[in-house]
Write a protein that holds these residues in place. Sequence first.
Motif, PDB file in Angstrom:
ATOM      1  N   THR A  53       2.335   1.150  -8.472  1.00 23.04           N
ATOM      2  CA  THR A  53       1.628   2.219  -9.179  1.00 23.04           C
ATOM      3  C   THR A  53       2.325   3.568  -9.046  1.00 23.04           C
ATOM      4  O   THR A  53       1.940   4.526  -9.719  1.00 23.04           O
ATOM      5  N   THR A  73      -7.041  -0.292  -1.145  1.00 25.31           N
ATOM      6  CA  THR A  73      -7.365  -1.685  -1.445  1.00 25.31           C
ATOM      7  C   THR A  73      -8.803  -1.950  -1.022  1.00 25.31           C
ATOM      8  O   THR A  73      -9.345  -1.256  -0.161  1.00 25.31           O
ATOM      9  N   THR A 102       5.640   2.115  -4.772  1.00 28.40           N
ATOM     10  CA  THR A 102       4.777   0.970  -5.026  1.00 28.40           C
ATOM     11  C   THR A 102       4.748   0.668  -6.521  1.00 28.40           C
ATOM     12  O   THR A 102       5.338   1.381  -7.337  1.00 28.40           O
ATOM     13  N   THR A 141      -2.725   9.073  -4.341  1.00 29.80           N
ATOM     14  CA  THR A 141      -3.257   7.720  -4.150  1.00 29.80           C
ATOM     15  C   THR A 141      -3.772   7.124  -5.452  1.00 29.80           C
ATOM     16  O   THR A 141      -4.035   7.814  -6.429  1.00 29.80           O
ATOM     17  N   HIS A 142      -3.950   5.813  -5.394  1.00 25.56           N
ATOM     18  CA  HIS A 142      -4.463   5.050  -6.530  1.00 25.56           C
ATOM     19  C   HIS A 142      -5.538   4.093  -6.004  1.00 25.56           C
ATOM     20  O   HIS A 142      -5.406   3.543  -4.915  1.00 25.56           O
ATOM     21  N   ASN A 181      -1.622   3.023  -2.358  1.00 24.06           N
ATOM     22  CA  ASN A 181      -2.704   2.223  -2.935  1.00 24.06           C
ATOM     23  C   ASN A 181      -3.838   1.975  -1.958  1.00 24.06           C
ATOM     24  O   ASN A 181      -3.631   1.394  -0.885  1.00 24.06           O
ATOM     25  N   THR A 219       0.801  -1.225   0.000  1.00 20.44           N
ATOM     26  CA  THR A 219       0.000   0.000   0.000  1.00 20.44           C
ATOM     27  C   THR A 219       0.835   1.276   0.000  1.00 20.44           C
ATOM     28  O   THR A 219       0.464   2.268  -0.626  1.00 20.44           O
TER      29      THR A 219
END
Length: 756
Positions: free
Chosen positions: A622, A628, A620, A320-321, A626, A204
């Motif tokens: 990405t 989740t 990370t 963030t993603h 992240n 994360t």
Amino acid sequence: MSKPPAHDPAQDTPEVTPPQHSAAGPKAVTNSLRMAHQQMGAKRTALTLLRVNQKDGFDCPGCAWPEPDKRHTAEFCENGAKAVAEEATLRRVTPAFFAEHPVTTLAERSGYWLGQQGRLTRPMYLAEDATHYEPVSWETAFDIVAGELRALDTPDEAVFYTSGRTSNEAAFLYQLFARELGTNNLPDCSNMCHESSGEALTETLGVGKGSVLLDDLHQADLVIVAGQNPGTNHPRMLSALEKAKRNGARIITVNPLPEAGTERFKNPQNARGLAGRGTPLTDLFLQIRLGGDQALFRALNHLLVNDPDTLDHDFIREHTHGYEEFATAARTLDWDETLRATGLTRDEIHRAHQLITAAERPVVCWAMGLTQHKHSVPTIREVVNLLLLRGAIGRPGAGVCPVRGHSNVQGDRTMGIYERPAPAFLDALEKEFGFAPPRHHGLDVVRAIRALRDGDAKVFFAMGGNFVAASPDTTVTENAMRRARLTVHVSTKLNRSHCVTGARALILPTLGRTERDEQATGPQFVTVEDSMGMVHASRGRLEPAHPELLSEPAIVCRLARHTLGEDSTTPWEEFEADYATIRDRISRVVPGFHDYNQRAAHPGGFTLPHAPRDNRTFPTATGKANFTAAPVEYPQAPEGRLLLQTLRSHDQYNTTVYGLDDRYRGIHGGRRVVLLHPDDARQHGLDDGDMADLTSEWHDGTERTAPGFRVVHYPTARGCAAAYYPETNVLVPLDATADTSNTPTSKSVVIRITRA
């Protein structure tokens, strides 16, 4: 074959009084000094305790809690004093002791009795079919190990275990030796405790460590302490919570048991704690059902997502993603299921939500109450989700705080003690030392036990620890160890693992943290990393327990030369003579350790980089933090069954038992107790004081029983029970592990309880 340890009558008949509602205070001081005096005497006690955790002293061999820059004269807690006393004891285990006690007799003794015998002094060897350990020279010991290692069909038939007590220098040499030999079989105690934290945080945030420093905790305006008992396991954390509280922080405690330390803290370092009422810590106590933490944090996130004004939209957008997928999952919450999973009321969850939305600087702390369930990794990811919603990563006074246990368990991992090393680490190792390290993954703790059980591993070498007692499924673990050709333990004191051996066994005694380490170039120091990524020096000053003791770095260096021979171009002799040369090599292999020697010599040490904390960058997959969206899980016990968590008493640290009391919980003079809610006990026909057997149930059909536990009516969460380990490790199935991390699920064991 050795017998299981007999029940010590002193441990089977405890006295029980009501649990306490405050921790530390004058009793902590008197108890610390009493135990230290028993082990060390008055003068040695004063000289030793005043050096614990000081900038020019030695790091406590207990927990990994960090020290403040400005340190108290007595910068240790009650359990730290016990840990030091156990190591600096004047009691000795000599060859005469082993001549008097056959291994079969030692195997019938309790772990407490074994530990009380004192410090090991000489290398001891148990030959095949022998009944007693006998003294051998160091050269003979190394020849025995080297001979077995060279005789293996493949280096992967060897297992190299590490406990969290090992210094950075010794850990780096240990993994270097194992990899030059040709294996990544480097299981460690992280596999059994915080592996779930590392997996969740790496996925994360990109860094598998906590993001806060001690000053952040002091500045926080909300601290959530989940699945953790700092009063017993990390008592110096209570000082940090007290400081945060006095700075205006609110504290939420999430735990199946009410714990004295998080109720009220009587700081023994000030008059208010010694003579006054101390400081109330918890503002909201959420008595959660075992394993319900993911459901709780999902419910809190549901409330946040449905109140957009509480979200840090700029942080979410820029850093963030995966927000939309997560938000969709969070919005579809089943409240009835949530309340069943958590055992909480909807009002309690809303009160927690109100405290969270009122906070600008939240910190979430956790320990094994979150990490030792099947769904531990998604649980910790859900904790991260909450902090991401609030933009609380990379903000002073906020972040994630996994509170690790043993004093250098985090440093060992940083130094490469890991069965699944990153390719970049192996590349750096190859460039620095000129050999090709193995690239395939090795064995963690659970897989190592399976390999020993199945005959796929034949040599077991442990750098510290008490592997047999610490591991799950005690009967399976012990039988697996007995199948090895050779078991070797580098230890300071006697423990259960020395009594459950392979065909042959060695005990290699080593220096402790408290002791002076003199090598060819003069006095040496080692370094450790605390739970918050601070690296600092540790210097022992006491005379070694015996003149023949070797340090851990010296043991590794000599074993490496005996095993690898002159074909190894690694300068093992140079490393043994001068630990600064080890740190020079570490500085070129491990990121963040540039100018290692110069920075380690600075009083207080230095802080390792942490990209999410330092500059809000997230390494990370990405390139962002992240979100989740895992399905919510929680353990369920069939009708007539309970969920059991294993835990420590106040008189122990990991598997080391200092005494037979747990005064905060009101248990005195014994350890074989099971804590049950009075209503649950009555449903099973058990009165307070009855004796009961505990039997775990697992889908493999094998029944595992721990007999003879005194029932204690206790204010636990309904449907949940608690008992001490290692006595109840026998109940934890080897294959009952957390998804992804493979950590044993010691906090949610389905049991039935029957009258003994």
